[in-house]
Design a protein around this motif. Structure first.
Motif: not given
Length: 93
Positions: A33, A50-52
């Motif tokens: 990340r 973030s969130g990928h």
């Protein structure tokens, strides 16, 4: 520069007339990340996704009129098994 999202992929972009800077990553770094690295042209960058999902070959992190920064995955050696029977496959596993 700090990148927080993936903007697309080189496969979906017309790159004619654009300078493409590459972020060279090994396969095991694609899940990270937070990454601090330098492009092939010397630009120091940070990646804080973030969130990928995981990064992929050709993911674009920066895009302007004449400049693109994208992910390039370094080649890696691989071992290929071609079992002829189910028993050979079980032995390898």
């Amino acid at each position: 520069m700090i990148f927080r999202e993936v903007l697309g992929n080189l496969n979906d972009l017309d790159t004619s007339g654009k300078k493409i800077e590459k972020i060279m990553l090994d396969w095991f770094e694609l899940d990270r990340r937070i990454i601090r690295t330098t492009t092939d042209r010397g630009t120091k960058i940070g990646i804080a996704l973030s969130g990928h999902g995981r990064l992929k070959q050709g993911d674009i992190l920066y895009k302007q009129m004449d400049r693109v920064i994208a992910v390039e995955v370094n080649p890696a050696d691989a071992v290929v098994f071609e079992p002829k029977t189910m028993q050979e496959m079980a032995d390898v596993a």
